[in-house]
Design a protein around this motif. Structure first.
Motif, PDB file in Angstrom:
ATOM      1  N   GLU A 184     -16.209 -13.847   7.596  1.00 57.18           N
ATOM      2  CA  GLU A 184     -15.345 -12.797   8.350  1.00 57.18           C
ATOM      3  C   GLU A 184     -14.533 -12.101   7.077  1.00 57.18           C
ATOM      4  OE1 GLU A 184     -13.081 -14.200  11.358  1.00 57.18           O
ATOM      5  OE2 GLU A 184     -14.608 -14.802  12.485  1.00 57.18           O
ATOM      6  N   GLU A 185     -14.430 -10.891   7.238  1.00 57.24           N
ATOM      7  CA  GLU A 185     -13.633 -10.277   6.023  1.00 57.24           C
ATOM      8  C   GLU A 185     -12.182 -10.522   6.356  1.00 57.24           C
ATOM      9  OE1 GLU A 185     -13.547  -7.888   2.709  1.00 57.24           O
ATOM     10  OE2 GLU A 185     -15.267  -8.379   3.901  1.00 57.24           O
ATOM     11  N   PRO A 186     -11.664 -11.055   5.148  1.00 53.60           N
ATOM     12  CA  PRO A 186      -9.968 -11.399   5.180  1.00 53.60           C
ATOM     13  C   PRO A 186      -9.354 -10.146   5.338  1.00 53.60           C
ATOM     14  CG  PRO A 186     -10.980 -11.705   3.245  1.00 53.60           C
ATOM     15  CD  PRO A 186     -12.006 -11.346   3.901  1.00 53.60           C
ATOM     16  N   GLU A 187      -8.284 -10.247   6.137  1.00 54.14           N
ATOM     17  CA  GLU A 187      -7.221  -9.213   6.209  1.00 54.14           C
ATOM     18  C   GLU A 187      -6.318  -9.117   4.807  1.00 54.14           C
ATOM     19  OE1 GLU A 187      -4.607  -9.700   9.409  1.00 54.14           O
ATOM     20  OE2 GLU A 187      -6.374  -9.298  10.993  1.00 54.14           O
ATOM     21  N   LYS A 188      -6.251  -7.800   4.320  1.00 54.80           N
ATOM     22  CA  LYS A 188      -5.428  -7.843   2.944  1.00 54.80           C
ATOM     23  C   LYS A 188      -4.430  -6.786   3.426  1.00 54.80           C
ATOM     24  CE  LYS A 188      -9.653  -8.840   0.149  1.00 54.80           C
ATOM     25  NZ  LYS A 188     -10.596  -8.315  -0.648  1.00 54.80           N
ATOM     26  N   PRO A 189      -3.290  -7.264   4.007  1.00 56.42           N
ATOM     27  CA  PRO A 189      -2.229  -6.269   4.348  1.00 56.42           C
ATOM     28  C   PRO A 189      -1.338  -5.813   3.143  1.00 56.42           C
ATOM     29  CG  PRO A 189      -1.611  -8.623   4.720  1.00 56.42           C
ATOM     30  CD  PRO A 189      -3.000  -8.859   4.378  1.00 56.42           C
ATOM     31  N   VAL A 190      -0.882  -4.505   3.447  1.00 53.72           N
ATOM     32  CA  VAL A 190       0.064  -3.928   2.373  1.00 53.72           C
ATOM     33  C   VAL A 190       1.249  -3.628   3.052  1.00 53.72           C
ATOM     34  CG1 VAL A 190       0.229  -1.921   0.828  1.00 53.72           C
ATOM     35  CG2 VAL A 190      -2.103  -3.001   1.180  1.00 53.72           C
ATOM     36  N   LEU A 191       2.261  -3.773   2.482  1.00 60.24           N
ATOM     37  CA  LEU A 191       3.692  -3.388   3.031  1.00 60.24           C
ATOM     38  C   LEU A 191       3.923  -2.088   2.966  1.00 60.24           C
ATOM     39  CD1 LEU A 191       6.221  -4.719   4.130  1.00 60.24           C
ATOM     40  CD2 LEU A 191       7.241  -4.915   1.997  1.00 60.24           C
ATOM     41  N   PRO A 192       3.964  -0.950   3.999  1.00 58.11           N
ATOM     42  CA  PRO A 192       4.498   0.228   3.911  1.00 58.11           C
ATOM     43  C   PRO A 192       5.442   0.484   3.101  1.00 58.11           C
ATOM     44  CG  PRO A 192       3.861  -0.521   6.080  1.00 58.11           C
ATOM     45  CD  PRO A 192       3.979  -1.841   5.339  1.00 58.11           C
TER      46      PRO A 192
END
Length: 375
Positions: free
Chosen positions: A166-174
């Motif tokens: 599964e493709e991991p989430e790579k969040p970015v802070l707005p």
């Protein structure tokens, strides 16, 4: 005839041969020996094998299991070379994944099929790509040592393929939330968060900073912190010891913090705990960042990797990939582009429109003249 004399007659006599050894293999070198093989026929007479000479390859593993070899041979050789954080990760992977699934299998019986099914089962169980890939790397390294120890002839894990995960989430802070978080923090915590966000430093590097590490417009990594202990002279990689550029907005804040700690020596930590030891990153995030993030209405779980990824993503419009790689101090630019820099839909649309407009607004006559000259 006594029993002892009969046994002596049954034993083969000692032979001295003109055998030889040779070194084979391109990537992995192994010694092979050539010699005559003598056997007794049905009449009890010694007889040289019809094939004349045989090549002796690697000896069998003698029933030794993967777990035995890992604990008795691999770890004693490799573990002293690992940094504490690396040691913790590797041991966890071995204990909870590799040895749990394959530890009881003997080295001689372990084949490529079993190794590949092991990785497939990890992916099927929902583990991330990093867990699967790290398990593959550790298994390959262990079996490579077994080859070097001449317990097996070849490494069955050498050509394993990572299964789909599964493709991991790579969040970015707005940007707006990043500014809100920084404005909500008290001065000391805001300074540490700004170093993480704009200098893109790792937690061990931030909490390992000493006043001597501050060199005006840049930081020089002189050591790292891990689990509340300072490891002088240590860094994740050689590239990690490169100077870290400090943005102009941070320099007066650093000077103000230095003025508050005027009595601190150059060897003292810039951000010590109440006990004077390096702060543990997980404690700082839990006590300082997460409560204020929640109070400010920031839904994203903020950590150091998110801040580094946010910097790499926001830097797309201001510099080239090599500049971003240099600031994050990655050995491989692929890590910078694939793991940290995330796609911004607005920038992609801007790029597409710019290329299309450039073509559609081109001077047709001028381009035709240039094309004619080139031809």
């Amino acid at each position: 005839m006594t029993r002892t004399l009969k046994l002596r007659r049954k034993q083969m006599r000692t032979r001295h041969q003109d055998g030889w050894v040779e070194l084979r293999g391109r990537k992995v070198k192994r010694w092979y020996g050539h010699f005559y093989v003598y056997e007794r026929d049905k009449h009890g007479q010694e007889k040289r094998d019809e094939n004349k000479r045989r090549t002796k390859g690697q000896p069998a593993a003698n029933g030794r299991t993967l777990e035995w070899f890992t604990r008795e041979r691999f770890l004693p050789m490799r573990q002293p070379q690992w940094a504490p954080s690396t040691r913790e990760t590797n041991l966890y992977t071995l204990q909870h994944h590799v040895l749990k699934a394959l530890g009881e299998i003997t080295l001689a019986d372990l084949d490529k099929f079993q190794c590949q099914v092991f990785l497939n089962n990890l992916a099927k169980s929902g583990f991330s790509f990093s867990v699967v890939d790290h398990s593959r790397t550790m298994l390959k390294s262990i079996l490579e040592e077994a080859v070097e120890a001449e317990l097996i002839g070849k490494n069955p894990a050498r050509k394993l393929v990572n299964p789909e995960t599964e493709e991991p989430e790579k969040p970015v802070l707005p940007k707006a939330e990043a500014r809100l978080l920084l404005d909500s923090l008290p001065f000391r915590d805001r300074l540490m968060a700004m170093i993480a966000a704009f200098c893109a430093m790792r937690p061990g590097e931030i909490f390992g900073l000493r006043w001597s590490s501050w060199r005006g417009d840049h930081f020089q990594i002189e050591g790292t912190a891990w689990r509340g202990q300072l490891r002088s002279g240590k860094a994740k990689t050689k590239q990690s010891k490169a100077p870290v550029t400090i943005p102009n907005v941070l320099i007066p804040l650093l000077q103000a913090w230095r003025d508050e700690n005027a009595n601190a020596t150059s060897d003292a930590l810039m951000f010590p705990s109440e006990k004077g030891t390096p702060i543990r990153p997980e404690n700082w995030l839990r006590r300082c960042i997460k409560p204020i993030s929640a109070a400010a209405g920031i839904s994203l779980s903020v950590n150091f990797q998110v801040l580094r990824r946010t910097f790499a993503t926001n830097a797309q419009g201001f510099g080239n990939p090599k500049d971003v790689q240099a600031h994050l101090r990655h050995s491989d630019i692929g890590t910078t582009l694939n793991e940290y820099t995330q796609i911004i839909p607005e920038s992609v649309r801007k790029l597409v429109n710019a290329v299309a407009d450039d073509v559609m607004t081109a001077d047709v006559a001028k381009d035709a003249m240039l094309t004619g000259r080139i031809q």
